[in-house]
Scaffold this motif. Structure first.
Motif: not given
Length: 275
Positions: A145-158
């Motif tokens: 679950t945390a990994l999915q959030e990490w992927i989501h935030v990282s994708s938008i941030a970049f």
């Protein structure tokens, strides 16, 4: 891959730059363990392609080519990237040979993609704390679950599209897994409970490489970038690592100087992308 590689002690910039490039090479090779990825080490370069359409995941590095045959070698090296139709980067560090490689890459149809700052810090000099940010907390990614959030935030941030994250990139990050026994570890920052920032660290070549530092646009300007950078570096220091390294874009430069990083070199990249 073990995280118990020979830890680099205090050294001059020349030694740090060599370790920085080796850390990035080890990281790329580590990422190439995913299904469908290809990686190899030649006598005059190292190449890896994941097949994912992100240039930083399809690269040529560690280049030491003979200038007399350079055009033919570039053409040969590019064959698998062109066959898979994925954008890719050539990384040019200070000891890359020939020194004028960029000239030949341009002649071969690649475009200059800009320069990044190679930066380093002695982890013993990290600030013990930064100004507190109300409602901000950091956790290590330790479940799906945390990994999915990490992927989501990282994708938008970049600069990615929140509604259209590449499913292959999601599978890529999932394949790398998580765990405190791995050399690649991710960190997630929350502001009032909402995931807003990411960072990661790769322990290799005797140094701690800092990657994936990103903050959602609406949470920027509060010092979150510096704070989310400090967390993984502190973990590396606790594990006995002495040197932290990173490659910084001009826009991220101030984030890292804020916690004590110093510029030690300039790193150029050249881009090829399918039409």
């Amino acid at each position: 891959m073990s995280i118990s590689s020979n830890i680099l002690q205090q050294t001059n910039y020349s030694g740090v730059i060599i370790a920085m490039e080796k850390n990035l090479i080890e990281f790329i090779m580590y990422c190439s363990c995913i299904p469908g990825a290809q990686a190899y080490q030649s006598i005059d370069h190292i190449a890896a392609t994941t097949g994912i359409p992100q240039p930083s995941l399809n690269v040529v590095m560690g280049i030491n080519m003979d200038e007399q045959t350079i055009m033919a070698r570039i053409k040969e090296v590019m064959i698998p990237f062109k066959a898979r139709h994925v954008p890719m980067l050539w990384w040019i560090f200070p000891d890359t040979q020939p020194a004028n490689l960029g000239h030949y890459l341009k002649q071969s149809g690649l475009q200059y993609n800009g320069a990044e700052y190679g930066m380093t810090i002695e982890l013993s000099q990290l600030p013990t704390s930064l100004p507190p940010i109300d409602g901000f907390s950091i956790e290590e990614v330790e479940n799906a679950t945390a990994l999915q959030e990490w992927i989501h935030v990282s994708s938008i941030a970049f600069g990615g599209d929140a509604s259209n994250i590449d499913p292959n990139y999601i599978k890529f990050e999932q394949c790398l897994g998580w765990g405190k026994d791995l050399p690649y570890r991710r960190f997630l920052g929350r502001l009032n409970g909402k995931a807003v920032a990411t960072s990661s660290i790769f322990l290799g070549a005797g140094v701690a490489g800092l990657f994936s530092v990103g903050t959602l646009p609406e949470a920027r300007g509060r010092g979150i970038g510096s704070t989310i950078s400090l967390a993984p570096l502190s973990v590396a220091s606790a594990l006995g690592y002495n040197i932290g390294v990173l490659q910084a874009s001009p826009t991220g430069y101030s984030i890292y100087t804020n916690i004590g990083f110093q510029k030690c070199c300039s790193i150029q990249t050249y881009l090829w992308a399918p039409r």
